[in-house]
Every structure is written in C-alpha cells, then in structure tokens.
Design a protein around this motif. Structure first.
Motif, short mmCIF file in Angstrom:
data_model
loop_
_atom_site.label_atom_id
_atom_site.label_comp_id
_atom_site.label_asym_id
_atom_site.label_seq_id
_atom_site.Cartn_x
_atom_site.Cartn_y
_atom_site.Cartn_z
N TYR A 109 25.74 -8.75 -39.33
CA TYR A 109 24.63 -8.83 -37.68
C TYR A 109 26.52 -8.60 -36.56
N ILE A 137 22.04 -3.22 -34.90
CA ILE A 137 21.51 -4.00 -34.39
C ILE A 137 20.26 -3.90 -35.02
N MET A 157 22.73 -13.24 -29.06
CA MET A 157 24.10 -12.86 -30.01
C MET A 157 25.22 -13.60 -31.21
N VAL A 195 28.41 -6.66 -34.08
CA VAL A 195 28.78 -6.72 -32.79
C VAL A 195 30.24 -6.94 -32.74
N GLN A 226 25.46 2.04 -34.52
CA GLN A 226 25.93 0.81 -34.08
C GLN A 226 24.61 0.01 -33.65
#
Length: 321
Positions: free
Chosen positions: A71, A102, A277, A75, A98
């Motif tokens: 993950y 995600i 995130m 990002v 992406q």
C-alpha cells in the motif's frame, strides 16, 4: 462509453500550501515511508524465522504487514515526488492503476481486520475448539479469500472509471490519483458512477465494521465472565493491538466521510487522508510489537541464535587456519 480521452497524463498538485517547506516535507514523508517498510518488514521476518510465531494470529498479521508494504509503495513514491518537483505528472494508465490498487488494498485491509477479529473470537470464546476450527488450510483460505474479494470488489468500478472520457482537464488537486478528483475532471455524466462508488464504499465499511463489533461483543462478554482478574487482563491484552488499529482506521474513515460539510473542506480531508495513509502503516508495526511479549521473546531468541551461529562460524574458521 468509449474511451475518447485526449489526456495522456495527469498533474498532481500535492500540497501547494507547503511549497515553502518542501525539503522538510520530503524528509518527513521519507522517514514515515522508511519506518513503515522497516517495521512491517520486521514483522514478516520475525514470524517467518521463529517457529513459535507461526500461528493463525501471526499469519494474518503477516498478511496485514505485507499489505501495508504494498500500500505504501503504491502511494509514497509519487507523494515524495510532489515535494521534489514543482510539476509532478503521472501517466494515464499509471493513474488508473494507482486508483485500482489503492482501493483494492483498502478493501483487503478491512477484510483482514475482520478475519483477525473472528480469529480472536474463536480463541477467546471457543478456546477448546480453536485448533480444530483455525487449521492451517482454513487460515490460508481465509487470507486468500480476503485478497481475492478485495481485488474483485473494486475491479468493475475500475473498469468503469477506465472508460470515462477526459477532454482536456488533467490537473488533480491531490497527491495521489483519487477517484473523487478524477471523476470531477471527466467530461461525462458521472453521477451514477459516483453513487455506485459511494454505495460500494459504504457497504464494505458497514459490513466489516458490523462483523468486528459483533465479534467483540461476544469477546468482551466472555472476558467479563472469567473469574480471575489476571485471566481477564491476559485475555483482553491479546485484543488491544487489534482494537487500536481498528479504532484508528475506522475513526479516520468516519471523520473524512461522515462528519458534516464534508464536501466543503476537501483540503482538510486531504490532510486527514494523508495522516491515515502515512501514519497507520508506520504505527501498526509498533502497535502490534511494542507490548507483545511473544514478539519480544521471538526477537531475542533470533538474536541469540544468530549470535551463537556467528560465534560457531568464527570458531570453525579459526580451527581450520
């Protein structure tokens, strides 16, 4: 709809308000990324090395750690680039990929946390049947099912987003390719797709959270019936790490999407999304290991074993000379 896109790349604005502190922001994000990779890599390594940690609970934890590595790797590279370059671009296909990864990783994470709650329920509420229910094959199937369902859950939405036409606008007010800003750039009517995405997100959040809450209702009621205080403390300590991670994740989701005036404060949501995130993958390894006696013991066993092996190797080398 046919893909009549005239857009071949998108521009990511990142955090324009932090333009004067790019270097500091870059170093901070790089530190978070490094700690996330090292922390989750440590969990994977220690569980694979130590035989005593190869249990269902730590097997699911390994899946979660591997997920966090994937993950953050989807990002953070582009996020770091937004702090270096004044104009960060991402190709059309890379942007679509992406978005897919995600949201797929996010769905897998929710499912894994739900399975981990079920594992704790079986361990505490049905301890005598735990080894019979949570066999190795069952654990592998549950973990595999989480990954397959998480990716399939977002596949059809990703196909619909892929077919959207873009007729010139390509500036995304974000540091990643998020579906909200992406839909706002399309020159087609996206109301139906927005509703489908919202319904999909709400359904998986509500279903997984409901299953986790039900599991912990049974867990807490069972713990309260344990006669000794030390027994209650020991039983509850096995759930605190998981409860902490669940609270952080679902709390961030609720704060971003359930509070009032959510659409009028997109920039604030962007900051909250960044904290979710960045901080969650970085903190999760520490949450699961700092107060975990079994992991600490496994770490020191590994250190002593490695140290003894090195000493034996050095002794053999001296003897052969």
């Amino acid at each position: 709809m046919m893909n009549i896109s005239a857009v071949t790349e998108f521009v990511l604005l990142g955090f324009p308000l932090l333009s004067n502190t790019r270097i500091l922001g870059f170093l901070l994000v790089l530190m978070m990324y490094s700690l996330s990779i090292l922390g989750n890599g440590f969990i994977l390594t220690i569980v694979m090395i130590d035989q005593k940690l190869q249990t269902p609970m730590y097997g699911f934890l390994c899946n979660l750690a591997f997920l966090e590595i994937c993950y953050t790797s989807v990002v953070f590279p582009k996020l770091l680039e937004t702090f270096i370059n004044t104009r960060t671009t991402i190709c059309y296909r890379c942007c679509m990929a992406q978005i897919f990864f995600i949201f797929s990783f996010g769905a897998v994470q929710l499912l894994l946390l739900t399975i981990m709650a079920f594992d704790r329920y079986i361990a505490i509420c049905k301890p005598l049947r735990y080894t019979v229910i949570m066999t190795k094959n069952v654990c592998i199937r549950l973990a595999t099912g989480c990954w397959l369902v998480g990716f399939l859950y977002n596949f059809f939405q990703a196909v619909l987003v892929w077919t959207l036409p873009f007729c010139g606008k390509n500036v995304l007010d974000h540091y990643i390719c998020d579906i909200g800003p992406m839909l706002s750039l399309s020159c087609a009517d996206t109301h139906l797709l927005e509703f489908m995405c919202m319904l999909s997100a709400i359904s998986i959040v509500v279903i997984t959270l409901s299953l986790i809450v039900v599991s912990y209702v049974y867990i807490i009621s069972t713990i309260l019936r344990i006669p000794s205080a030390s027994g209650r403390k020991k039983a509850f300590s096995t759930c605190t790490s998981h409860l902490t991670v669940v609270s952080i994740l679902y709390g961030a989701i609720a704060f971003m999407y359930i509070r009032p005036n959510v659409h009028s404060s997109f920039h604030f949501n962007k900051v909250i999304a960044f904290l979710n995130m960045a901080l969650a993958p970085m903190l999760n390894p520490f949450i699961y290991t700092i107060r975990n006696v079994e992991v600490k013991q496994a770490f020191w066993r590994t250190v002593h074993k490695t140290s003894r092996s090195l000493k034996e190797k050095m002794f053999l080398e001296r003897m052969t000379k």
